[in-house]
Design an enzyme around this catalytic site. Structure first.
Site, PDB file in Angstrom:
ATOM      1  N   THR A 154       2.047   7.051   0.274  1.00  0.00           N
ATOM      2  CA  THR A 154       1.079   6.025  -0.133  1.00  0.00           C
ATOM      3  C   THR A 154       1.175   5.692  -1.616  1.00  0.00           C
ATOM      4  O   THR A 154       1.670   6.496  -2.410  1.00  0.00           O
ATOM      5  CB  THR A 154      -0.356   6.543   0.137  1.00  0.00           C
ATOM      6  OG1 THR A 154      -1.277   5.479  -0.077  1.00  0.00           O
ATOM      7  CG2 THR A 154      -0.745   7.691  -0.777  1.00  0.00           C
TER       8      THR A 154
ATOM      9  N   SER B  83       0.818  -1.212   0.000  1.00  0.00           N
ATOM     10  CA  SER B  83       0.000   0.000   0.000  1.00  0.00           C
ATOM     11  C   SER B  83       0.849   1.258   0.000  1.00  0.00           C
ATOM     12  O   SER B  83       0.320   2.364   0.040  1.00  0.00           O
ATOM     13  CB  SER B  83      -0.924   0.006   1.222  1.00  0.00           C
ATOM     14  OG  SER B  83      -0.199   0.257   2.396  1.00  0.00           O
TER      15      SER B  83
ATOM     16  N   ARG C  25      -5.286   9.890 -10.561  1.00  0.00           N
ATOM     17  CA  ARG C  25      -6.051  10.215  -9.347  1.00  0.00           C
ATOM     18  C   ARG C  25      -5.077  10.483  -8.190  1.00  0.00           C
ATOM     19  O   ARG C  25      -4.150   9.730  -7.941  1.00  0.00           O
ATOM     20  CB  ARG C  25      -6.976   9.049  -8.983  1.00  0.00           C
ATOM     21  CG  ARG C  25      -7.770   9.235  -7.685  1.00  0.00           C
ATOM     22  CD  ARG C  25      -7.062   8.601  -6.498  1.00  0.00           C
ATOM     23  NE  ARG C  25      -7.900   8.575  -5.291  1.00  0.00           N
ATOM     24  CZ  ARG C  25      -7.442   8.220  -4.092  1.00  0.00           C
ATOM     25  NH1 ARG C  25      -6.185   7.872  -3.936  1.00  0.00           N
ATOM     26  NH2 ARG C  25      -8.248   8.208  -3.046  1.00  0.00           N
TER      27      ARG C  25
ATOM     28  N   THR D 188      -5.187   7.654   7.028  1.00  0.00           N
ATOM     29  CA  THR D 188      -5.233   6.584   6.034  1.00  0.00           C
ATOM     30  C   THR D 188      -6.709   6.255   5.823  1.00  0.00           C
ATOM     31  O   THR D 188      -7.543   6.549   6.667  1.00  0.00           O
ATOM     32  CB  THR D 188      -4.501   5.307   6.498  1.00  0.00           C
ATOM     33  OG1 THR D 188      -5.175   4.774   7.640  1.00  0.00           O
ATOM     34  CG2 THR D 188      -3.058   5.580   6.864  1.00  0.00           C
ATOM     35  N   GLY D 189      -7.000   5.628   4.697  1.00  0.00           N
ATOM     36  CA  GLY D 189      -8.387   5.275   4.412  1.00  0.00           C
ATOM     37  C   GLY D 189      -8.915   6.046   3.224  1.00  0.00           C
ATOM     38  O   GLY D 189      -8.119   6.619   2.448  1.00  0.00           O
TER      39      GLY D 189
ATOM     40  N   THR E  66      -1.725   3.152   3.441  1.00  0.00           N
ATOM     41  CA  THR E  66      -0.878   4.348   3.472  1.00  0.00           C
ATOM     42  C   THR E  66      -0.087   4.241   4.744  1.00  0.00           C
ATOM     43  O   THR E  66      -0.456   3.500   5.648  1.00  0.00           O
ATOM     44  CB  THR E  66      -1.786   5.603   3.561  1.00  0.00           C
ATOM     45  OG1 THR E  66      -2.561   5.710   2.390  1.00  0.00           O
ATOM     46  CG2 THR E  66      -1.010   6.877   3.753  1.00  0.00           C
TER      47      THR E  66
HETATM   48  N1  ASP Z   1      -5.780   7.760   1.875  1.00  0.00           N
HETATM   49  C1  ASP Z   1      -5.150   7.174   0.728  1.00  0.00           C
HETATM   50  C2  ASP Z   1      -5.787   7.667  -0.513  1.00  0.00           C
HETATM   51  O1  ASP Z   1      -6.987   7.839  -0.526  1.00  0.00           O
HETATM   52  C3  ASP Z   1      -5.171   5.711   0.661  1.00  0.00           C
HETATM   53  C4  ASP Z   1      -5.382   4.987   1.891  1.00  0.00           C
HETATM   54  O2  ASP Z   1      -4.890   5.335   2.926  1.00  0.00           O
HETATM   55  O3  ASP Z   1      -6.036   3.988   1.843  1.00  0.00           O
HETATM   56  O4  ASP Z   1      -5.076   7.814  -1.477  1.00  0.00           O
END
Ligand code: ASP
Length: 373
Positions: free
Chosen positions: A239, A94, A249, A272-273, A221
């Site tokens: 990330t 990730s 993106r 994260t998320g 991330t």
């Molecule tokens: N927050 C990150 C993103 O949306 C990815 C993640 O942490 O899952 O790019």
């Protein structure tokens, strides 16, 4: 009196006497510690992968960052050295090298960093070919008047700064997973955006149910924030973003106020998320502002989770209970050295390292059950 007690007394007495103690070793971890008068207890918080991956070495990211910081290195340099371990570890798919690629199979990385005392920041978005985007983000901070450089410009900038540019950051594993996803969404036809998103999501959930994918890989991330004994606060987020995203993106990670925010006098927050949910609410900025008004890191984190929940109204983003069908997490510390890890759905963890060593702790959840329930 035990040896342990004597050491503790020595440290306390020395601090009271106003002495700076250089290179005193922590009893528990063996980490060298520098204490100064009026000191804050040094601390590093991060997403859970900050205490999981070692890239074949002996230290996790939070351990590395804490060790360097307490030996006197700059806080941001320490945090970045920590997250470099995760960026370079092919096992974390990730972040950095081996991060899951975009829909065309190309690994594009996002990162930002922020230096509290220097009041400076740098970031890169959708950069290809550099394993450690956090170091490029720092180079943007140190060598330009800008904050964010993206795409080919970011790669050209990195090349100019002497970074090694590679053709492909996939590992066998990340390529295998992308090919499986591609196969499942029928690459023969370019579906309309809604169907394509649904097909992509469905394919990912099927792969998740079959154990081909871990949930944190869809979103994953590392955010890492630290405060040293002088109360200096910094943060970094890095990330590979959302797995199989539309090329180009950019998520929340390189955007100040979203994936990361630091105010040297107040605290730091990172995430994260699901980045889009964070971007709509600029949550890291809100968290720091809440802390400025006196909120504890945990309460500040809960406040933004409630905002995200209340601002999530699109049906495609809601589960059968009418609640967000995605996960999002925040890692927070304040200038007093208080900290928290908070998460939309209970059951997530986060990492922390202080003088007692690295720990993986339970994050405080806003909602119960699973996002998909
Ligand atoms: N927050 C990150 C993103 O949306 C990815 C993640 O942490 O899952 O790019």
């Amino acid at each position: 009196m035990s040896k342990k007690m004597k050491r503790r007394d020595f440290m306390r007495n020395s601090a009271v006497a106003g002495l700076a103690i250089a290179a005193t070793k922590s009893e528990v971890t063996g980490f060298p510690m520098i204490l100064t008068q009026g000191a804050v207890k040094p601390l590093v918080v991060s997403s859970a992968n900050g205490n999981r991956f070692k890239n074949g070495g002996t230290l996790t990211a939070v351990q590395k960052a804490f060790t360097m910081m307490t030996e006197g290195a700059d806080v941001l340099d320490s945090l970045i050295a920590g997250v470099n371990i995760v960026e370079l570890d092919p096992l974390d798919d990730s972040v950095g090298y081996g991060g899951l690629p975009n829909a065309e199979g190309i690994v594009q990385l996002d990162s930002s960093c922020m230096h509290g005392p220097k009041k400076r920041a740098g970031a890169v978005g959708a950069i290809e070919g550099v394993r450690t985007p956090s170091l490029v983000a720092k180079a943007v901070m140190e060598n330009t008047d800008h904050h964010l450089i993206v795409g080919k410009g970011a790669q050209d900038f990195a090349r100019g700064m002497g970074f090694k540019i590679e053709d492909d950051l996939n590992t066998d594993n990340s390529r295998k997973q992308w090919l499986e996803w591609k196969r499942r969404i029928d690459p023969q036809h370019y579906l309309d955006p809604k169907k394509r998103a649904e097909a992509g999501h469905k394919a990912a959930l099927e792969m998740y149910a079959l154990g081909l994918l871990r949930e944190e890989n869809l979103h994953g991330t590392i955010n890492c924030d630290g405060i040293n004994s002088r109360g200096e606060i910094c943060g970094v987020t890095t990330t590979s973003g959302l797995a199989w995203k539309i090329p180009g993106r950019i998520g929340d990670s390189p955007i100040l106020g979203a994936g990361l925010y630091v105010d040297g006098a107040v605290g730091a927050a990172g995430s994260t998320g699901r980045g889009e949910a964070n971007l709509y609410n600029l949550c890291s900025f809100v968290i720091v502002e809440e802390m400025r008004r006196g909120a504890h890191p945990k309460d500040a984190g809960m406040e933004v989770l409630k905002r995200i929940k209340n601002n999530t109204v699109e049906k495609r983003l809601l589960n059968s209970r009418g609640l967000p069908n995605f996960g999002i997490n925040f890692y927070i510390l304040n200038a007093k050295g208080e900290f928290a890890g908070v998460t939309m759905y209970e059951g997530q963890s986060f990492a922390m390292c202080n003088e007692n060593g690295p720990q993986t702790l339970k994050a405080e959840g806003l909602l119960q059950g699973k996002p998909t329930d």
